[in-house]
Design a protein around this motif. Structure first.
Motif, PDB file in Angstrom:
ATOM      1  N   VAL A 113       0.807  -1.221   0.000  1.00 20.31           N
ATOM      2  CA  VAL A 113       0.000   0.000   0.000  1.00 20.31           C
ATOM      3  C   VAL A 113       0.841   1.272   0.000  1.00 20.31           C
ATOM      4  O   VAL A 113       0.333   2.344  -0.326  1.00 20.31           O
ATOM      5  CB  VAL A 113      -1.013   0.021   1.170  1.00 20.31           C
ATOM      6  N   LYS A 116       0.509   3.455  -3.121  1.00 16.82           N
ATOM      7  CA  LYS A 116      -0.750   4.104  -3.486  1.00 16.82           C
ATOM      8  C   LYS A 116      -0.735   5.627  -3.369  1.00 16.82           C
ATOM      9  O   LYS A 116      -1.609   6.280  -3.908  1.00 16.82           O
ATOM     10  CB  LYS A 116      -1.903   3.548  -2.654  1.00 16.82           C
ATOM     11  N   ILE A 136      -0.278   3.155 -10.734  1.00 16.99           N
ATOM     12  CA  ILE A 136      -0.463   2.028  -9.829  1.00 16.99           C
ATOM     13  C   ILE A 136      -1.379   0.987 -10.464  1.00 16.99           C
ATOM     14  O   ILE A 136      -1.128  -0.219 -10.370  1.00 16.99           O
ATOM     15  CB  ILE A 136      -1.022   2.500  -8.464  1.00 16.99           C
TER      16      ILE A 136
END
Length: 159
Positions: A113, A116, A136
């Protein structure tokens, strides 16, 4: 595998213009960031670990560090990075050029993550002098990732 095969893959995907080849090494996050002219956090490093069967690759932001507890919670195994001599065997790519593209069957790929927070990131392309700029969503699709995980620390104060 290597840069030529990965370039052919991006050619087929219509993204060959995004592949960058450098005259200097991009084998580390700092070297890749300098070569590409971006902050180190935007380098999408591919970290390779021994999995239950084969390898587990985690693509994370350049400023992120794997947290052992989070890794074990996510995968049910201890985070043990591949030995230098096993990297190419398990990932299909040489040390310094490990990327999440065209990996051997059975290799699991996850995106952390920490990526992101960026519009685009730059993973390697199968050599220690290459990168490709991808969103992404493009990275997720082209790497054939199994999903997103939260296995890193040290990045939340940055970027």
């Amino acid at each position: 595998m290597g840069i030529e095969e990965v370039k052919s893959y991006f050619q087929r995907e219509g993204l060959i213009d995004r592949v960058k080849e450098f005259s200097v090494s991009s084998a580390t996050v700092d070297l890749a960031a300098e070569a590409a002219g971006v902050i180190p956090a935007r380098i999408a490093k591919t970290l390779s670990f021994y999995g239950k069967e084969g390898a587990v690759l985690v693509v994370a932001a350049g400023d992120a560090r794997v947290d052992s507890r989070k890794f074990k919670d996510a995968f049910g195994i201890k985070a043990k990075m591949l030995n230098h001599e096993d990297v190419e065997k398990y990932t299909g790519h040489p040390v310094g050029g490990v990327c999440p593209f065209l990996v051997p069957k059975g290799t699991e790929i996850y995106l952390d993550v920490s990526l992101k927070r960026f519009e685009t990131v730059l993973p390697a392309c199968g050599s220690d002098k290459s990168a490709v700029e991808l969103s992404i969503n493009e990275l997720y699709r082209l790497s054939k990732a199994s999903g997103f995980v939260d296995v890193c620390r040290c990045w939340m104060d940055e970027g």
